[in-house]
Design a protein around this motif. Structure first.
Motif, mmCIF file in Angstrom:
data_model
loop_
_atom_site.group_PDB
_atom_site.id
_atom_site.type_symbol
_atom_site.label_atom_id
_atom_site.label_comp_id
_atom_site.label_asym_id
_atom_site.label_seq_id
_atom_site.Cartn_x
_atom_site.Cartn_y
_atom_site.Cartn_z
ATOM 1 N N GLN A 81 0.829 -1.203 0.000
ATOM 2 C CA GLN A 81 0.000 0.000 0.000
ATOM 3 C C GLN A 81 0.867 1.257 0.000
ATOM 4 O OE1 GLN A 81 -2.559 0.924 3.539
ATOM 5 N NE2 GLN A 81 -4.171 0.265 2.162
ATOM 6 N N LYS A 118 -0.959 7.527 6.808
ATOM 7 C CA LYS A 118 -0.308 6.755 5.757
ATOM 8 C C LYS A 118 -0.144 7.517 4.453
ATOM 9 C CE LYS A 118 -1.743 2.287 7.623
ATOM 10 N NZ LYS A 118 -2.468 1.023 7.353
ATOM 11 N N VAL A 305 -6.837 4.096 2.127
ATOM 12 C CA VAL A 305 -5.874 3.157 2.701
ATOM 13 C C VAL A 305 -6.500 1.781 2.949
ATOM 14 C CG1 VAL A 305 -4.425 4.931 3.743
ATOM 15 C CG2 VAL A 305 -6.363 4.041 5.034
#
Length: 341
Positions: A81, A118, A305
């Motif tokens: 990711q 993130k 995410v």
């Protein structure tokens, strides 16, 4: 074939970058059309060697590798990711967004897992929560709007910056009817509040969470239960804000008491109110701009995410909406031309 070499600090950092079975490197190679291998540098430090005939893609791949190595050294983890996000950001010409991205830890979950932003968009969101009293966070599903807000609330509670956490959301039906659910009113509204329960369970653990509820330091309730109250010394999170009416949004924002903070989250593409009602969040984002202490932050599909397909689904729906809008405008123009003849 042109080459670019990026030196790393240690073999451990290099191993984190490459990932299990070199899965991270394979994704990097596919994204940029390059070849990547490792070798020992002249200084004794390991290095990453990138090869490509296209020098522009070589430079972009080098930028992505440097950012991922920085993350590997700082956090000790690089996921697929992470690779996808960094690559897409560089390919879209927004590499400067990554320069200020330090991914600091917000809090630690009950299982010892650090909670971090993130993406650069998530990091900006966290910083806005730190600096402002009222935050309106607008973005599609999977961008961490509610989860990060809960993490910030737990962090504030642990630091004794607030004495309680209040989480609320409107009990608006999304295709199903409340009357078909079994039990009393509390049983009927619990499914609407389940995402908030889940986030707190993750942060605190079930037993610790229950203790906070019994002490009154954590309260989860429908929006209607907030009317007439003044919420002092509290971290208030309003989830699914797109489903509030104008009156409900005004009501909850004016509950703000001394020493409190309000974060309103919502996805304006998923409004479940009756047709024609744009919702309180949309209006609040328009009329509360440029007020000191109030921040409006918009996350995008680049900040998703969850599973990578969530981003693809959001993108497909956005393209479909644009096509429908364009077709509608074209029909209007044809009708207008016809009436002028």
């Amino acid at each position: 074939m042109a080459e670019k070499t990026v030196v790393t600090e240690s073999m451990d950092t290099l191993a984190v970058l490459f990932g299990a079975f070199d899965e991270n490197i394979k994704l990097l190679e596919n994204k940029f059309g390059v070849e990547i291998r490792s070798r020992e540098g002249q200084s004794g430090n390991p290095s990453v060697v990138i090869s490509c005939e296209d020098e522009e893609m070589l430079d972009k791949a080098g930028t992505a590798v440097k950012q991922l190595l920085k993350k590997a050294a700082f956090i000790g983890e690089v996921t697929l990711q992470d690779v996808e996000y960094v690559c897409d950001t560089v390919l879209k010409g927004k590499a400067e967004e990554l320069e200020d991205y330090d991914s600091g830890c917000i809090c630690v979950t009950a299982k010892g897992r650090p909670v971090r932003p993130k993406t650069a968009g998530q990091q900006k969101y966290v910083r806005l929560i730190e600096k402002n009293t009222v935050i309106l966070a607008i973005g599609p599903a999977g961008t961490g709007k509610t989860y990060l807000a809960v993490a910030m609330a737990v962090s504030a509670l642990r630091a004794k910056a607030v004495s309680r956490i209040i989480l609320t959301r409107p009990a608006v039906e999304a295709g199903e009817k409340l009357g078909f659910l079994p039990g009393d009113l509390q049983n009927k509204i619990d499914p609407y509040l389940r995402p908030l329960h889940d986030a707190l369970f993750d942060m605190l653990g079930a037993e610790n969470y229950q203790k906070h509820v019994e002490r009154g330091t954590i309260e989860i309730a429908p929006l209607a239960y907030m009317r007439g109250r003044t919420l002092d010394d509290a971290f208030i999170i309003v989830d699914e804000g797109q489903n509030t009416t104008r009156e409900q949004m005004k009501m909850i924002l004016t509950r703000l008491g001394n020493g409190s903070k309000i974060v309103v989250t919502g996805d304006v593409t998923q409004i479940d109110l009756p047709s024609g009602n744009s919702g309180g969040l949309v209006e609040a984002a328009e009329i509360l701009q440029n007020i000191e202490g109030i921040a409006i932050h918009r996350l995008s599909e680049r900040d998703v995410v969850r599973h990578r397909l969530v981003k693809a689904i959001i993108g497909a729906y956005e393209k479909s909406e644009k096509r429908k809008t364009a077709a509608s405008e074209m029909r209007k123009m044809r009708v207008k031309r016809g009436s002028q003849r």
